[in-house]
Motif scaffolding. Structure first.
Motif, PDB file in Angstrom:
ATOM      1  N   ALA A  99      -5.051  -0.694  -3.384  1.00  0.00           N
ATOM      2  CA  ALA A  99      -5.510  -2.029  -2.958  1.00  0.00           C
ATOM      3  C   ALA A  99      -4.364  -2.818  -2.333  1.00  0.00           C
ATOM      4  CB  ALA A  99      -6.106  -2.783  -4.135  1.00  0.00           C
ATOM      5  N   ALA A 100      -3.176  -2.745  -2.928  1.00  0.00           N
ATOM      6  CA  ALA A 100      -2.016  -3.463  -2.385  1.00  0.00           C
ATOM      7  C   ALA A 100      -1.670  -2.944  -0.989  1.00  0.00           C
ATOM      8  CB  ALA A 100      -0.821  -3.322  -3.326  1.00  0.00           C
ATOM      9  N   HIS A 101      -1.767  -1.640  -0.810  1.00  0.00           N
ATOM     10  CA  HIS A 101      -1.506  -1.071   0.515  1.00  0.00           C
ATOM     11  C   HIS A 101      -2.520  -1.610   1.524  1.00  0.00           C
ATOM     12  CE1 HIS A 101      -0.448   1.787   3.649  1.00  0.00           C
ATOM     13  NE2 HIS A 101      -1.758   1.926   3.836  1.00  0.00           N
ATOM     14  N   GLY A 102      -3.784  -1.625   1.139  1.00  0.00           N
ATOM     15  CA  GLY A 102      -4.823  -2.131   2.031  1.00  0.00           C
ATOM     16  C   GLY A 102      -4.605  -3.574   2.423  1.00  0.00           C
ATOM     17  N   LEU A 103      -4.176  -4.383   1.465  1.00  0.00           N
ATOM     18  CA  LEU A 103      -3.910  -5.797   1.764  1.00  0.00           C
ATOM     19  C   LEU A 103      -2.683  -5.968   2.658  1.00  0.00           C
ATOM     20  CD1 LEU A 103      -4.707  -7.365  -1.708  1.00  0.00           C
ATOM     21  CD2 LEU A 103      -6.020  -7.640   0.411  1.00  0.00           C
ATOM     22  N   ALA A 104      -1.682  -5.116   2.460  1.00  0.00           N
ATOM     23  CA  ALA A 104      -0.461  -5.195   3.261  1.00  0.00           C
ATOM     24  C   ALA A 104      -0.639  -4.588   4.654  1.00  0.00           C
ATOM     25  CB  ALA A 104       0.692  -4.500   2.536  1.00  0.00           C
ATOM     26  N   HIS A 105      -1.630  -3.730   4.797  1.00  0.00           N
ATOM     27  CA  HIS A 105      -1.873  -3.033   6.071  1.00  0.00           C
ATOM     28  C   HIS A 105      -3.347  -3.177   6.450  1.00  0.00           C
ATOM     29  CE1 HIS A 105       2.105  -1.216   5.844  1.00  0.00           C
ATOM     30  NE2 HIS A 105       1.861  -1.061   4.562  1.00  0.00           N
ATOM     31  N   PRO A 106      -3.720  -4.347   6.941  1.00  0.00           N
ATOM     32  CA  PRO A 106      -5.139  -4.596   7.231  1.00  0.00           C
ATOM     33  C   PRO A 106      -5.737  -3.626   8.251  1.00  0.00           C
ATOM     34  CG  PRO A 106      -3.770  -6.404   8.011  1.00  0.00           C
ATOM     35  CD  PRO A 106      -2.888  -5.510   7.225  1.00  0.00           C
ATOM     36  N   GLU A 107      -4.891  -3.066   9.129  1.00  0.00           N
ATOM     37  CA  GLU A 107      -5.425  -2.100  10.085  1.00  0.00           C
ATOM     38  C   GLU A 107      -5.893  -0.825   9.381  1.00  0.00           C
ATOM     39  OE1 GLU A 107      -1.082  -1.250   9.667  1.00  0.00           O
ATOM     40  OE2 GLU A 107      -2.273  -3.052   9.834  1.00  0.00           O
ATOM     41  N   ASP A 108      -5.198  -0.422   8.326  1.00  0.00           N
ATOM     42  CA  ASP A 108      -5.655   0.732   7.539  1.00  0.00           C
ATOM     43  C   ASP A 108      -6.956   0.391   6.825  1.00  0.00           C
ATOM     44  OD1 ASP A 108      -3.390   2.045   8.384  1.00  0.00           O
ATOM     45  OD2 ASP A 108      -2.451   2.161   6.407  1.00  0.00           O
ATOM     46  N   LEU A 109      -7.028  -0.818   6.298  1.00  0.00           N
ATOM     47  CA  LEU A 109      -8.231  -1.277   5.614  1.00  0.00           C
ATOM     48  C   LEU A 109      -9.415  -1.301   6.581  1.00  0.00           C
ATOM     49  CD1 LEU A 109      -8.797  -2.176   2.716  1.00  0.00           C
ATOM     50  CD2 LEU A 109      -8.422  -4.522   3.452  1.00  0.00           C
ATOM     51  N   ALA A 110      -9.177  -1.738   7.821  1.00  0.00           N
ATOM     52  CA  ALA A 110     -10.245  -1.798   8.818  1.00  0.00           C
ATOM     53  C   ALA A 110     -10.755  -0.410   9.180  1.00  0.00           C
ATOM     54  CB  ALA A 110      -9.751  -2.514  10.070  1.00  0.00           C
ATOM     55  N   LEU A 111      -9.897   0.596   9.075  1.00  0.00           N
ATOM     56  CA  LEU A 111     -10.276   1.960   9.433  1.00  0.00           C
ATOM     57  C   LEU A 111     -10.672   2.804   8.225  1.00  0.00           C
ATOM     58  CD1 LEU A 111      -7.517   2.505  12.115  1.00  0.00           C
ATOM     59  CD2 LEU A 111      -9.976   2.216  12.520  1.00  0.00           C
ATOM     60  N   LEU A 112     -10.765   2.172   7.062  1.00  0.00           N
ATOM     61  CA  LEU A 112     -11.064   2.908   5.840  1.00  0.00           C
ATOM     62  C   LEU A 112     -12.395   3.641   5.910  1.00  0.00           C
ATOM     63  CD1 LEU A 112     -10.135   3.592   2.950  1.00  0.00           C
ATOM     64  CD2 LEU A 112     -11.496   1.659   2.193  1.00  0.00           C
ATOM     65  N   ASP A 113     -13.413   3.027   6.494  1.00  0.00           N
ATOM     66  CA  ASP A 113     -14.718   3.680   6.576  1.00  0.00           C
ATOM     67  C   ASP A 113     -14.596   5.053   7.222  1.00  0.00           C
ATOM     68  OD1 ASP A 113     -15.599   1.306   5.563  1.00  0.00           O
ATOM     69  OD2 ASP A 113     -16.933   0.828   7.233  1.00  0.00           O
ATOM     70  N   ALA A 114     -13.836   5.139   8.315  1.00  0.00           N
ATOM     71  CA  ALA A 114     -13.677   6.417   9.011  1.00  0.00           C
ATOM     72  C   ALA A 114     -12.802   7.373   8.222  1.00  0.00           C
ATOM     73  CB  ALA A 114     -13.088   6.188  10.395  1.00  0.00           C
ATOM     74  N   SER A 115     -11.808   6.854   7.515  1.00  0.00           N
ATOM     75  CA  SER A 115     -10.894   7.743   6.793  1.00  0.00           C
ATOM     76  C   SER A 115     -11.492   8.277   5.502  1.00  0.00           C
ATOM     77  CB  SER A 115      -9.562   7.046   6.497  1.00  0.00           C
ATOM     78  OG  SER A 115      -9.708   6.068   5.498  1.00  0.00           O
ATOM     79  N   THR A 116     -12.603   7.708   5.038  1.00  0.00           N
ATOM     80  CA  THR A 116     -13.212   8.225   3.808  1.00  0.00           C
ATOM     81  C   THR A 116     -13.883   9.568   4.028  1.00  0.00           C
ATOM     82  OG1 THR A 116     -15.233   6.958   4.166  1.00  0.00           O
ATOM     83  CG2 THR A 116     -13.539   5.967   2.733  1.00  0.00           C
ATOM     84  N   ALA A 117     -13.949  10.009   5.278  1.00  0.00           N
ATOM     85  CA  ALA A 117     -14.476  11.349   5.540  1.00  0.00           C
ATOM     86  C   ALA A 117     -13.482  12.410   5.059  1.00  0.00           C
ATOM     87  CB  ALA A 117     -14.759  11.529   7.025  1.00  0.00           C
ATOM     88  N   GLN A 118     -12.251  12.011   4.815  1.00  0.00           N
ATOM     89  CA  GLN A 118     -11.246  12.933   4.307  1.00  0.00           C
ATOM     90  C   GLN A 118     -11.609  13.359   2.886  1.00  0.00           C
ATOM     91  OE1 GLN A 118      -8.480  14.113   5.929  1.00  0.00           O
ATOM     92  NE2 GLN A 118      -9.076  13.033   7.780  1.00  0.00           N
ATOM     93  N   ASP A 119     -11.305  14.581   2.549  1.00  0.00           N
ATOM     94  CA  ASP A 119     -11.638  15.134   1.240  1.00  0.00           C
ATOM     95  C   ASP A 119     -10.699  14.580   0.171  1.00  0.00           C
ATOM     96  OD1 ASP A 119     -12.445  16.675  -0.897  1.00  0.00           O
ATOM     97  OD2 ASP A 119     -11.613  18.545  -0.114  1.00  0.00           O
ATOM     98  N   PRO A 120     -11.219  13.846  -0.825  1.00  0.00           N
ATOM     99  CA  PRO A 120     -10.364  13.301  -1.873  1.00  0.00           C
ATOM    100  C   PRO A 120     -10.007  14.318  -2.961  1.00  0.00           C
ATOM    101  CG  PRO A 120     -12.613  12.643  -2.273  1.00  0.00           C
ATOM    102  CD  PRO A 120     -12.611  13.408  -0.967  1.00  0.00           C
ATOM    103  N   ALA A 121     -10.590  15.520  -2.900  1.00  0.00           N
ATOM    104  CA  ALA A 121     -10.396  16.503  -3.969  1.00  0.00           C
ATOM    105  C   ALA A 121      -8.943  16.848  -4.257  1.00  0.00           C
ATOM    106  CB  ALA A 121     -11.208  17.769  -3.683  1.00  0.00           C
ATOM    107  N   PRO A 122      -8.065  16.948  -3.247  1.00  0.00           N
ATOM    108  CA  PRO A 122      -6.674  17.284  -3.590  1.00  0.00           C
ATOM    109  C   PRO A 122      -6.044  16.294  -4.570  1.00  0.00           C
ATOM    110  CG  PRO A 122      -7.032  17.614  -1.264  1.00  0.00           C
ATOM    111  CD  PRO A 122      -8.280  16.956  -1.808  1.00  0.00           C
ATOM    112  N   TRP A 123      -6.369  15.009  -4.465  1.00  0.00           N
ATOM    113  CA  TRP A 123      -5.837  14.036  -5.415  1.00  0.00           C
ATOM    114  C   TRP A 123      -6.718  13.947  -6.656  1.00  0.00           C
ATOM    115  CZ3 TRP A 123      -7.238   9.472  -7.865  1.00  0.00           C
ATOM    116  CH2 TRP A 123      -6.197   8.786  -8.487  1.00  0.00           C
ATOM    117  N   LEU A 124      -8.008  14.021  -6.470  1.00  0.00           N
ATOM    118  CA  LEU A 124      -8.951  13.790  -7.555  1.00  0.00           C
ATOM    119  C   LEU A 124      -9.044  14.950  -8.545  1.00  0.00           C
ATOM    120  CD1 LEU A 124     -10.941  11.701  -8.594  1.00  0.00           C
ATOM    121  CD2 LEU A 124     -12.657  12.654  -7.042  1.00  0.00           C
TER     122      LEU A 124
END
Length: 189
Positions: A99-124
């Protein structure tokens, strides 16, 4: 994805290209962002740009790959917890870093919808395995099903939370309540 020649550029030049493109895509959206305006701002010719990317869609894919890498770096690798309390603390801390990263980098936050297509399994996956070993996450559900279900819920939660953060609103603890309910045995929720 970017062409091999892009990855041979010096790191600062690659970051500059991705930063400018990220700003355009975040501000204008993937459909309305102009490839010509992006490369003009970068001060490169269209011929040069095509040595690095097949076109706007390819550049956008590279930006999304970079956004995902930046967010993954903010999230950090999972370190196994030794207790249920420590598990929840580490999960909360990881969420707070994201969340802190998203607030500090609003452009990443704006593109989050598209980046959620990435597979979270490696971290999860390590989170899930650690939680199951601690008895925090139910083990009566197939591991792959639990991983897929958790990933789907977290993708939806990320998009929901990003919208709230973009609007300057707080993200309530309801996400963790939802995940905790899914992870708990029916009689424990």
């Amino acid at each position: 994805m970017p062409l091999p020649r892009f990855y041979r550029l010096p790191a600062d030049r690659r970051e500059s290209i991705l930063r400018v493109a990220r700003e355009h895509f975040a501000r204008d959206g993937a459909d309305r962002a102009s490839y010509n305006k992006i490369i003009a701002e970068l001060g490169i010719s269209k011929t040069s740009a095509y040595q690095y990317f097949d076109g706007k869609d390819d550049l956008f894919a590279g930006v999304i790959e970079d956004v995902h890498a930046r967010m993954s770096q903010a999230l950090g690798a999972w370190a196994d917890a030794g207790s249920a309390e420590q598990f929840w603390e580490r999960l909360r801390a990881a969420s707070d870093r994201l969340a802190a990263h998203g607030l500090a980098h609003p452009e990443d936050l704006a593109l989050l919808d598209a980046s959620t297509a990435q597979d979270p399994a490696p971290w999860l996956a390590p989170v899930l395995d650690n939680g199951r070993a601690l008895g925090v996450i139910r083990s009566d559900v197939d591991r792959e099903l639990m991983l897929a279900a958790t990933a789907a819920v977290l993708r939806a939660a990320d998009v929901w939370a990003a919208e709230r953060l973009r609007e300057g609103r707080a993200v309530p603890d309801v996400i963790w309540s939802l995940v905790r309910g899914m992870w708990s045995k029916p009689d424990e929720s």
